[in-house]
Design a protein around this motif. Structure first.
Motif, short mmCIF file in Angstrom:
data_model
loop_
_atom_site.label_atom_id
_atom_site.label_comp_id
_atom_site.label_asym_id
_atom_site.label_seq_id
_atom_site.Cartn_x
_atom_site.Cartn_y
_atom_site.Cartn_z
N SER A 28 -2.10 3.95 7.01
CA SER A 28 -2.76 4.52 5.84
C SER A 28 -4.24 4.66 6.16
O SER A 28 -4.87 3.69 6.62
CB SER A 28 -2.57 3.62 4.62
N MET A 29 -4.78 5.85 5.95
CA MET A 29 -6.19 6.11 6.20
C MET A 29 -6.59 5.68 7.61
O MET A 29 -7.63 5.06 7.82
CB MET A 29 -7.06 5.44 5.14
N LYS A 30 -5.73 5.97 8.58
CA LYS A 30 -5.95 5.69 10.00
C LYS A 30 -6.04 4.20 10.31
O LYS A 30 -6.55 3.81 11.36
CB LYS A 30 -7.17 6.44 10.52
N MET A 31 -5.52 3.36 9.41
CA MET A 31 -5.45 1.92 9.67
C MET A 31 -3.99 1.53 9.74
O MET A 31 -3.15 2.11 9.06
CB MET A 31 -6.14 1.13 8.55
N GLU A 32 -3.68 0.55 10.57
CA GLU A 32 -2.32 0.04 10.72
C GLU A 32 -2.22 -1.27 9.94
O GLU A 32 -2.95 -2.22 10.24
CB GLU A 32 -1.98 -0.16 12.18
N ILE A 33 -1.31 -1.30 8.98
CA ILE A 33 -1.17 -2.48 8.14
C ILE A 33 0.26 -3.01 8.27
O ILE A 33 1.22 -2.30 7.95
CB ILE A 33 -1.47 -2.14 6.66
N PRO A 34 0.44 -4.25 8.74
CA PRO A 34 1.80 -4.78 8.88
C PRO A 34 2.39 -5.17 7.53
O PRO A 34 1.69 -5.62 6.62
CB PRO A 34 1.60 -6.02 9.76
N VAL A 35 3.69 -4.96 7.41
CA VAL A 35 4.46 -5.50 6.28
C VAL A 35 5.17 -6.72 6.83
O VAL A 35 5.95 -6.61 7.78
CB VAL A 35 5.49 -4.48 5.75
N THR A 36 4.87 -7.89 6.27
CA THR A 36 5.39 -9.13 6.83
C THR A 36 6.45 -9.74 5.93
O THR A 36 6.53 -9.45 4.74
CB THR A 36 4.25 -10.14 7.04
N ALA A 37 7.25 -10.61 6.53
CA ALA A 37 8.29 -11.31 5.78
C ALA A 37 7.63 -12.34 4.86
O ALA A 37 6.83 -13.15 5.31
CB ALA A 37 9.24 -12.00 6.74
N PRO A 38 7.98 -12.34 3.59
CA PRO A 38 7.38 -13.31 2.67
C PRO A 38 7.94 -14.71 2.86
O PRO A 38 7.31 -15.69 2.47
CB PRO A 38 7.74 -12.76 1.28
N VAL A 87 13.62 2.10 4.70
CA VAL A 87 12.80 3.25 5.07
C VAL A 87 13.06 3.60 6.53
O VAL A 87 13.69 2.83 7.26
CB VAL A 87 11.30 2.96 4.86
N THR A 88 12.59 4.74 6.95
CA THR A 88 12.71 5.14 8.35
C THR A 88 11.31 5.44 8.89
O THR A 88 10.38 5.73 8.13
CB THR A 88 13.58 6.40 8.50
N GLU A 89 11.19 5.38 10.21
CA GLU A 89 9.90 5.70 10.82
C GLU A 89 9.52 7.13 10.48
O GLU A 89 10.36 8.03 10.53
CB GLU A 89 9.97 5.50 12.33
N GLY A 90 8.29 7.31 10.09
CA GLY A 90 7.80 8.63 9.73
C GLY A 90 7.89 8.93 8.25
O GLY A 90 7.30 9.90 7.78
N SER A 91 8.62 8.10 7.50
CA SER A 91 8.74 8.35 6.06
C SER A 91 7.51 7.79 5.34
O SER A 91 6.72 7.03 5.90
CB SER A 91 10.02 7.73 5.51
N THR A 92 7.38 8.18 4.11
CA THR A 92 6.26 7.73 3.28
C THR A 92 6.79 6.74 2.25
O THR A 92 7.87 6.91 1.71
CB THR A 92 5.63 8.93 2.55
N CYS A 93 6.02 5.70 2.01
CA CYS A 93 6.39 4.75 0.94
C CYS A 93 5.17 4.53 0.06
O CYS A 93 4.04 4.66 0.48
CB CYS A 93 6.91 3.44 1.52
N SER A 94 5.47 4.24 -1.19
CA SER A 94 4.39 4.02 -2.14
C SER A 94 4.19 2.53 -2.37
O SER A 94 5.05 1.71 -2.04
CB SER A 94 4.70 4.73 -3.46
N ILE A 100 0.84 -1.19 0.00
CA ILE A 100 0.00 0.00 0.00
C ILE A 100 0.88 1.24 0.00
O ILE A 100 2.08 1.18 0.26
CB ILE A 100 -0.92 0.06 1.25
N THR A 101 0.28 2.38 -0.26
CA THR A 101 0.94 3.66 -0.05
C THR A 101 0.58 4.13 1.35
O THR A 101 -0.59 4.10 1.74
CB THR A 101 0.45 4.69 -1.09
N GLY A 102 1.59 4.48 2.12
CA GLY A 102 1.32 4.91 3.49
C GLY A 102 2.56 5.43 4.17
O GLY A 102 3.63 5.54 3.57
N ASN A 103 2.39 5.75 5.44
CA ASN A 103 3.49 6.23 6.26
C ASN A 103 4.03 5.09 7.11
O ASN A 103 3.26 4.26 7.60
CB ASN A 103 3.01 7.36 7.19
N VAL A 104 5.34 5.07 7.28
CA VAL A 104 5.96 4.06 8.14
C VAL A 104 5.70 4.50 9.58
O VAL A 104 6.26 5.49 10.05
CB VAL A 104 7.47 3.93 7.86
N TRP A 105 4.82 3.78 10.27
CA TRP A 105 4.46 4.13 11.63
C TRP A 105 5.49 3.60 12.62
O TRP A 105 5.95 4.31 13.49
CB TRP A 105 3.07 3.61 11.95
#
Length: 73
Positions: free
Chosen positions: A36-46, A56-63, A10-15
């Protein structure tokens, strides 16, 4: 040992980054949490492997589709 890219779905901020370089992470274990859009979405190891880079760093934006980490499997 191959290195695979971990990409944002997703596009969002690294929380919060919950794993660190050098950590061994199990498949589906969270590496970071995006907001993203006030939801917390984990990025998991594949796959199970060792985290070799966090791009990335905390607070940065990723697409969507951006490489956020690299994993040696």
């Amino acid at each position: 040992m191959p290195i695979i890219d971990v990409k944002s779905e997703i596009t969002g901020n690294v929380w919060k980054i919950v794993a660190q370089v050098g950590d061994v992470v199990e498949e589906e274990a969270p590496i970071m949490i995006l907001e993203s859009m006030k939801m917390e979405i984990p990025v998991t190891a594949p796959e199970t492997g060792t985290l070799v880079e966090i791009c990335v760093t905390e607070g940065s934006t990723c697409s969507e589709g951006a490489v956020v980490a690299r994993l040696q499997v």
